[in-house]
Design a protein around this motif. Structure first.
Motif, PDB file in Angstrom:
ATOM      1  N   ALA A  56       0.821  -1.211   0.000  1.00 56.10           N
ATOM      2  CA  ALA A  56       0.000   0.000   0.000  1.00 56.10           C
ATOM      3  C   ALA A  56       0.858   1.266   0.000  1.00 56.10           C
ATOM      4  O   ALA A  56       1.856   1.346   0.714  1.00 56.10           O
ATOM      5  CB  ALA A  56      -0.912   0.006   1.222  1.00 56.10           C
ATOM      6  N   VAL A  57       0.450   2.243  -0.792  1.00 62.52           N
ATOM      7  CA  VAL A  57       1.149   3.523  -0.858  1.00 62.52           C
ATOM      8  C   VAL A  57       0.779   4.340   0.378  1.00 62.52           C
ATOM      9  O   VAL A  57      -0.392   4.487   0.709  1.00 62.52           O
ATOM     10  CB  VAL A  57       0.791   4.274  -2.161  1.00 62.52           C
ATOM     11  N   ARG A  58       1.788   4.863   1.086  1.00 60.04           N
ATOM     12  CA  ARG A  58       1.586   5.601   2.333  1.00 60.04           C
ATOM     13  C   ARG A  58       1.640   7.115   2.149  1.00 60.04           C
ATOM     14  O   ARG A  58       1.021   7.858   2.897  1.00 60.04           O
ATOM     15  CB  ARG A  58       2.641   5.211   3.366  1.00 60.04           C
ATOM     16  N   ALA A  59       2.443   7.593   1.189  1.00 65.30           N
ATOM     17  CA  ALA A  59       2.571   9.038   0.978  1.00 65.30           C
ATOM     18  C   ALA A  59       3.023   9.317  -0.442  1.00 65.30           C
ATOM     19  O   ALA A  59       3.636   8.463  -1.091  1.00 65.30           O
ATOM     20  CB  ALA A  59       3.566   9.639   1.973  1.00 65.30           C
ATOM     21  N   ILE A  60       2.716  10.528  -0.913  1.00 59.83           N
ATOM     22  CA  ILE A  60       3.102  10.993  -2.239  1.00 59.83           C
ATOM     23  C   ILE A  60       3.605  12.423  -2.090  1.00 59.83           C
ATOM     24  O   ILE A  60       3.024  13.209  -1.347  1.00 59.83           O
ATOM     25  CB  ILE A  60       1.900  10.988  -3.210  1.00 59.83           C
ATOM     26  N   ALA A  61       4.683  12.765  -2.809  1.00 58.67           N
ATOM     27  CA  ALA A  61       5.201  14.141  -2.769  1.00 58.67           C
ATOM     28  C   ALA A  61       5.815  14.499  -4.117  1.00 58.67           C
ATOM     29  O   ALA A  61       6.568  13.703  -4.694  1.00 58.67           O
ATOM     30  CB  ALA A  61       6.245  14.295  -1.671  1.00 58.67           C
ATOM     31  N   PHE A  62       5.497  15.687  -4.610  1.00 59.98           N
ATOM     32  CA  PHE A  62       6.140  16.228  -5.798  1.00 59.98           C
ATOM     33  C   PHE A  62       7.380  17.001  -5.381  1.00 59.98           C
ATOM     34  O   PHE A  62       7.373  17.694  -4.357  1.00 59.98           O
ATOM     35  CB  PHE A  62       5.212  17.216  -6.522  1.00 59.98           C
TER      36      PHE A  62
END
Length: 190
Positions: A56-62
């Motif tokens: 599972a993906v926990r965080a996303i950041a550009f």
């Protein structure tokens, strides 16, 4: 409401990370299939689905320059995606000096925090670091933070016992939180 993004395969779980690019052109969302979807924030059209996370993906950041998208997953993996062209740039193991795939269920949950420095070249990630038990000497896995050079994929430095962190807007300081708040100069060794 200005726009509603619809993905008929999504079953609306409790927490799916999302992030806007700094210029507001793109929106990144995670999905139950462990993918990251990139959307045109103006039109709502899906641009691409980025696949490959085994958990599972926990965080996303550009990154501030909008050239890189970072996504962290429950298995202590961070994927760096190049946004021109849309492809996987590199994978980072944020459970330093451990083998998270060899001991499923034995590792503490990964919060997966991510924070880019303003120069878009350094990424701070949450993860695990082995620490010797004071009596037995057996390795304990403690939460920590690692700074990475995203160009080389090399770990630059780490701080133990950190739960949350954030760069100042000019990246002159890095704020960390565990039991206390601490301010660091990220370009000198912590």
């Amino acid at each position: 409401i200005v726009r509603t993004f619809v993905d008929e395969t999504t079953q609306h779980p409790d927490r799916l990370p999302l992030a806007f690019s700094s210029d507001g052109r793109w929106l990144a969302t995670s999905d139950l299939d462990h993918s990251v979807k990139l959307w045109n924030a103006t039109t709502g059209a899906r641009i691409i689905t980025l696949q490959g996370h085994p958990a599972a993906v926990r965080a996303i950041a550009f990154s501030p320059d909008n050239r890189t998208l970072a996504s962290s997953s429950a298995n202590y993996e961070v994927r760096l995606w190049s946004l021109q062209p849309f492809q996987l740039q590199r994978t980072l193991n944020t459970a330093l000096n451990t083998t998270p795939t060899s001991a499923p269920g034995q590792l503490p949950p990964n919060p997966g925090y991510l924070s880019f420095a303003s120069d878009s070249q350094i990424l701070a990630t949450s993860g695990l670091r082995p620490f010797p038990h004071p009596i037995s000497g057996e390795p304990l896995l403690l939460p920590g933070m690692t700074l990475w050079d995203i160009t080389t994929g090399q770990a630059l430095s780490s701080v133990d016992s950190v739960n949350q962190f954030s760069f100042s807007p000019n990246s002159q300081f890095l704020l960390t939180h565990s039991h206390t708040l601490q301010v660091w100069h990220p370009h000198s060794q912590p």
